[in-house]
Scaffold this motif. Sequence first.
Motif, PDB file in Angstrom:
ATOM      1  N   THR C 273       0.407  -1.284   0.011  1.00  0.00           N
ATOM      2  CA  THR C 273       0.347   0.517  -0.065  1.00  0.00           C
ATOM      3  C   THR C 273       0.730   1.128   0.137  1.00  0.00           C
ATOM      4  OG1 THR C 273      -0.387   0.075   2.618  1.00  0.00           O
ATOM      5  CG2 THR C 273      -1.419  -1.476   1.016  1.00  0.00           C
ATOM      6  N   PRO C 274       0.170   2.472  -0.212  1.00  0.00           N
ATOM      7  CA  PRO C 274       1.525   3.510  -0.799  1.00  0.00           C
ATOM      8  C   PRO C 274       1.856   3.746   0.736  1.00  0.00           C
ATOM      9  CG  PRO C 274      -1.137   3.858  -1.103  1.00  0.00           C
ATOM     10  CD  PRO C 274      -0.862   2.648  -0.685  1.00  0.00           C
ATOM     11  N   HIS C 275       3.383   4.574   0.512  1.00  0.00           N
ATOM     12  CA  HIS C 275       3.708   5.100   1.906  1.00  0.00           C
ATOM     13  C   HIS C 275       3.245   6.946   1.450  1.00  0.00           C
ATOM     14  CE1 HIS C 275       6.054   2.036   2.224  1.00  0.00           C
ATOM     15  NE2 HIS C 275       7.012   1.855   3.136  1.00  0.00           N
ATOM     16  N   GLY C 276       2.435   7.200   0.749  1.00  0.00           N
ATOM     17  CA  GLY C 276       1.656   8.299   0.997  1.00  0.00           C
ATOM     18  C   GLY C 276       3.720   9.750   1.584  1.00  0.00           C
ATOM     19  N   GLY C 277       4.169   9.448   1.256  1.00  0.00           N
ATOM     20  CA  GLY C 277       4.669  10.988   1.504  1.00  0.00           C
ATOM     21  C   GLY C 277       5.332  10.966   3.019  1.00  0.00           C
ATOM     22  N   PHE C 328      -9.291   1.319   6.756  1.00  0.00           N
ATOM     23  CA  PHE C 328     -10.387   0.406   6.212  1.00  0.00           C
ATOM     24  C   PHE C 328      -9.385   0.953   4.807  1.00  0.00           C
ATOM     25  CE2 PHE C 328     -13.743  -0.504   3.120  1.00  0.00           C
ATOM     26  CZ  PHE C 328     -13.673  -1.485   3.686  1.00  0.00           C
ATOM     27  N   GLY C 329      -9.679   1.814   4.047  1.00  0.00           N
ATOM     28  CA  GLY C 329      -8.627   2.046   2.800  1.00  0.00           C
ATOM     29  C   GLY C 329      -7.570   1.723   2.258  1.00  0.00           C
ATOM     30  N   ILE C 330      -6.359   1.416   3.285  1.00  0.00           N
ATOM     31  CA  ILE C 330      -5.685   0.689   3.071  1.00  0.00           C
ATOM     32  C   ILE C 330      -5.746  -0.895   3.426  1.00  0.00           C
ATOM     33  CG2 ILE C 330      -3.230   0.736   4.172  1.00  0.00           C
ATOM     34  CD1 ILE C 330      -3.709   3.425   3.327  1.00  0.00           C
ATOM     35  N   VAL C 331      -6.829  -1.322   4.521  1.00  0.00           N
ATOM     36  CA  VAL C 331      -6.231  -2.528   4.885  1.00  0.00           C
ATOM     37  C   VAL C 331      -8.066  -3.263   3.386  1.00  0.00           C
ATOM     38  CG1 VAL C 331      -7.479  -4.922   5.338  1.00  0.00           C
ATOM     39  CG2 VAL C 331      -6.899  -2.644   7.030  1.00  0.00           C
ATOM     40  N   ILE C 332      -8.180  -2.393   2.687  1.00  0.00           N
ATOM     41  CA  ILE C 332      -8.889  -2.967   1.372  1.00  0.00           C
ATOM     42  C   ILE C 332      -7.531  -2.699   0.448  1.00  0.00           C
ATOM     43  CG2 ILE C 332      -9.545  -0.802   0.229  1.00  0.00           C
ATOM     44  CD1 ILE C 332     -12.394  -2.182  -0.168  1.00  0.00           C
ATOM     45  N   ARG C 333      -6.564  -2.252  -0.136  1.00  0.00           N
ATOM     46  CA  ARG C 333      -6.014  -2.865  -0.790  1.00  0.00           C
ATOM     47  C   ARG C 333      -4.846  -3.470  -0.746  1.00  0.00           C
ATOM     48  NH1 ARG C 333      -6.063   3.648  -0.876  1.00  0.00           N
ATOM     49  NH2 ARG C 333      -5.875   4.347  -2.712  1.00  0.00           N
ATOM     50  N   ALA C 334      -4.655  -3.780   0.529  1.00  0.00           N
ATOM     51  CA  ALA C 334      -3.763  -5.208   0.729  1.00  0.00           C
ATOM     52  C   ALA C 334      -4.175  -6.104   0.261  1.00  0.00           C
ATOM     53  CB  ALA C 334      -3.468  -4.931   2.261  1.00  0.00           C
ATOM     54  N   TYR C 335      -5.439  -6.400   1.253  1.00  0.00           N
ATOM     55  CA  TYR C 335      -6.792  -7.516   0.373  1.00  0.00           C
ATOM     56  C   TYR C 335      -6.397  -7.590  -1.008  1.00  0.00           C
ATOM     57  CZ  TYR C 335     -10.119 -10.688   0.574  1.00  0.00           C
ATOM     58  OH  TYR C 335     -11.043 -11.785   0.421  1.00  0.00           O
ATOM     59  N   ALA C 336      -6.645  -6.621  -1.858  1.00  0.00           N
ATOM     60  CA  ALA C 336      -6.637  -6.565  -2.823  1.00  0.00           C
ATOM     61  C   ALA C 336      -5.695  -7.076  -3.592  1.00  0.00           C
ATOM     62  CB  ALA C 336      -7.094  -5.846  -3.409  1.00  0.00           C
TER      63      ALA C 336
END
Lengths: 138, 446, 487
Positions: C273-277, C328-336
């Motif tokens: 998932t992105p580190h986002g700076g 949640f928005g990070i967890v869902i990326r990791a799950y994908a």
Amino acid sequence: MDIIEHYLYTKEHEWIDIDGKIGTVGITDYAQSALGDITYVELPTDGTDVEQFEQLTSIESVKSASDIFSPISGKIEEVNEELREDPALINRDCYEKGWIARILISDDDETSNLLTADEYRSYLESLDRNDPGESSDE
Amino acid sequence: MNPYIPNTEQDVASMLATIGVSSIEDLFVDIAPRHAPVSFDLPPGLSEYEVMRRFTALAGKNSQGLVPFIGGGYYDHYVPAACPALISRGEFFTAYTPYQPECSQGTLQALFEFQSMICTLTGMDVANASLYEGGTALYEAMMMAIRITGRRRVVIDGGVSPIYRKIIKSYTHNLDFEFVESPVAHGQADVAALSRLIDQSTAAVILQNPNFFGAIDDHAAIADLAHSAGALLIESVYPISLGLLKTPGAMGADIVTGEGQSLGLPLSFGGPYLGFIAARRKYIRQLPGRIVGQTIDTEGRRCFVNTLQAREQHIRREKATSNICTNVALCAVQAAIFMSLIGKNGLVRMAQLNLDKAEFARQEIGRIPGVEVKRSAPVFNEFAVCLPKDAGDVAEAMIAHGFAAGFPLGRYYPGMERYLLVAVTEKRSREEIEAYARALKTVLES
Amino acid sequence: MDLIFEQSVTSRQGFGLPISDVPVKASLPSRYLRETPADLPEVSELDVVRHYTRLSQLNFSVDANFYPLGSCTMKYNPRFTERVAGMPGFSDLHPLLPQLKGGERYVQGALEVLFESERWLCEIAGMKAFTLQPLAGAHGELTGVMLMAAYHKAKGNRKKFIIIPDSAHGTNPASAAIAGYDIVSVPSDRNGVMDIEKLAEVLTPECAGLMMTSPDTHGVFNSRIDEISRMVHAVDGIMYYDGANLNAILGRCRPGDLGFDVVHINLHKTFATPHGGGGPGAGPVGVSARLEPFLPVSRVVRCSDGTYALNYNYPDSIGYVASFYGAFGIVIRAYAYMLMLGGDGLKQTSAHAVLNANYLRSRLKEAYYLPFDRVCMHECLFSASRQAQRGVHAIDIAKFLIDRKIHPPTVYFPLTVKEAVMIEPTETESKATMDGFVDVMLEADRLSRIDPSSFKSLPRTMPISRPDEVKAARELKVNYFSGESKA
């Protein structure tokens, strides 16, 4: 590294200049050079008691923060207010204008736990020898 | 199969030869056979298309199209398209903490702008570059006050989000702190009760404005009470309301925190969100987390760096002001973009729209027989209504009418089972509000 | 570059708001109102888009640059996960919806994502259960130490300190101290792993637990890890696994099988998932059976009818560590990402992460000093001590790399090695990219012999040269609207 002959020292690189019952305390040239540009000195509170080798205060540079320990037990009589505005005083003149605190010494015998200038000088040399960095490959 | 591994078999063979081993497995020598996984029973990988299809199905299992009148600290505000568009730029998205300032001025300057915006919004002197979310930010503010005062007693107003209060209790459960809760009176902080609870051992008084019930107040008198006892005033705030409301700075607050979700972030089922913290200048050294400071480069050009790093865990280790390492930089940049778009006058107008629509909804709902709209305190865009039935049942019935009707207060406040907390943002149209009132009337009559 | 405030023009607007459609104009008593509006910028939408686009262009990023920042796992962040997180069915979902009566019915898809993510992480790490609440690695650490404390309290254990190797990330001692424990540090042996004899000396019944990163920040996997677990368990201590370096061992071994009782995982490292700076991250925490009763609430459960629900009824729980169910928005990326890779893809990940790091180790070890000259895991730790003797320090080499559009490795960490240069290429980089990096590193070494003083003026090609960090720390200007401040 500058070392003042009549001061006493700790292995944590603090110095003390004793005049009667009052000891003036600061950090050594080795310490200020290792810390680099000092950005902040958290001054101790005058009137408080300190124990020998217990934390007196801390000093910050850009990328480090170091605890400063008291070379002697006693009551803090005075702190160097100039360091509030100009912490770099320690970099420029660590043994005179860059003093940190004056302590009313409670136990003269504790000076036997401190290093003389000669002892401190040999201690610094021993530190250089034990440097864990790789020796030259040139 | 991992589609993101670029090296070919030939590359691998040549790399293994350079290393001087015959297989990749030889590189795992330290992991002995006895360390092997007892199980690693996971399905094979899928294509991007297959994964997308699965998530489309999952998203379809969530209710979509419910008209939200639910808030509780998290609001359905409009997110301008430029916000996600800018934030999706790989240069913001896939960078990391700006350890090397020369190649991260973009993130650093954007965070400096964010800090400045938080300061002007809250009327405070200094702010950090963000914390995880509003609840943990309030915990950090409390710890900051404890460090500053050297005291261990904290007075929390009952109008502070019950979710935040639960977080603070979990974190400090094992530590030697004393918590005192002051119940609200007529929806607002009870000044008389607080004055009895604030004493010479109090580190901080924690208040929220607008409070969880939506009520707004001026906490200047409580700030004076706190200060005269040597305690600090911590305010948790809702940034959009600060388009209109008196700033915590003007009230005399010492530390201000809040949830920044309303500043251009999607609701996203609870996160990632944006915690912020601001304080009076003299407390900057106790401010946790990353702080961006302005300086100059060797040629005298203005630039930005992470500053006061000596307080942080990577240097101070167990003596750090906080264990926080990263913050939520991307969310902070997103909020800065939102605040730039909405602008000085836009924020005032947006706040006024929220105020107007909430007042209209209060009037519409107040006309329903048996419903009592609480008017003991002024509100911003959220308000409590007392229903003739259990608010939980009513909210459930309202879903069938297409509304997320609000938050039943009984969940966190025993005895308030008939109270519903209703939020109305600028996005709610007159038609939606009128339809809501009609549906509520129908539900209450059935 | 100008600040956004400096582009402000009175009454310019960046975003149009609708005219009010309600027949009410509300007003509040003046004592509740601010006197002047917040000084937000007054700029057009194009001003904003151009400003932040230009700012973004001042950053290095994984999308544009090789970014071998050790211990941060700067791998490629697949684009499709952004589309997943942005689906309106997820991004518009209010977190309080499932807390309404019967409200879980309306968030079944989201709860399934949480439940399945936990299940995947359990299988990957060999743990009994997971919580997704912690919002970053350090937040996961604090949660883990709180779980430790809850366990000891429930058993009536009197524990005082936590043991942490000297090579650990600074967050470990900071998290343990915030949870109320003293810290005992254990040095590394000459192989770079924790000295097991020194550990035995400090391991008393007052030890609450041991926090370990494995492989550690020296890039070495401690092959006596099971022995260490037994020693710590013998005093009823808790074994804590810092998952910062999980990328190295995916499918090779599992912390749970090695005797760890608590694990935190950095989704922004291992799971792309992105580190986002600098965030948002996510730091889920997994536990063994003996710590499960203490996990934070809420917990996601699958009911007998196959639906999902939130359960708050765990009397021994430590409570809430975040407002909701995690990032949640990070967890869902990791799950994908996990679904895309599958078990085989995850195992390939560790294979290539370790291969790439060892390739760089082999290519660079002639020129740069290797304090632990042995096979490494996913990252290799060098020291610029040879170059430093010529007057070229790790920071100078970092600036040299910046001029070549390469993000520097982690420098001066871990603290156990002088002039540390810690390189983590990750599995998503090609041999060709790494060869390019090696060429630049070797060039830096050659230049350090010929012209060491030339490094001091680097970087030369960036929008700024080296900033005056001393000035920044002494003057503390952190807010555009206020002057420099002495604090």
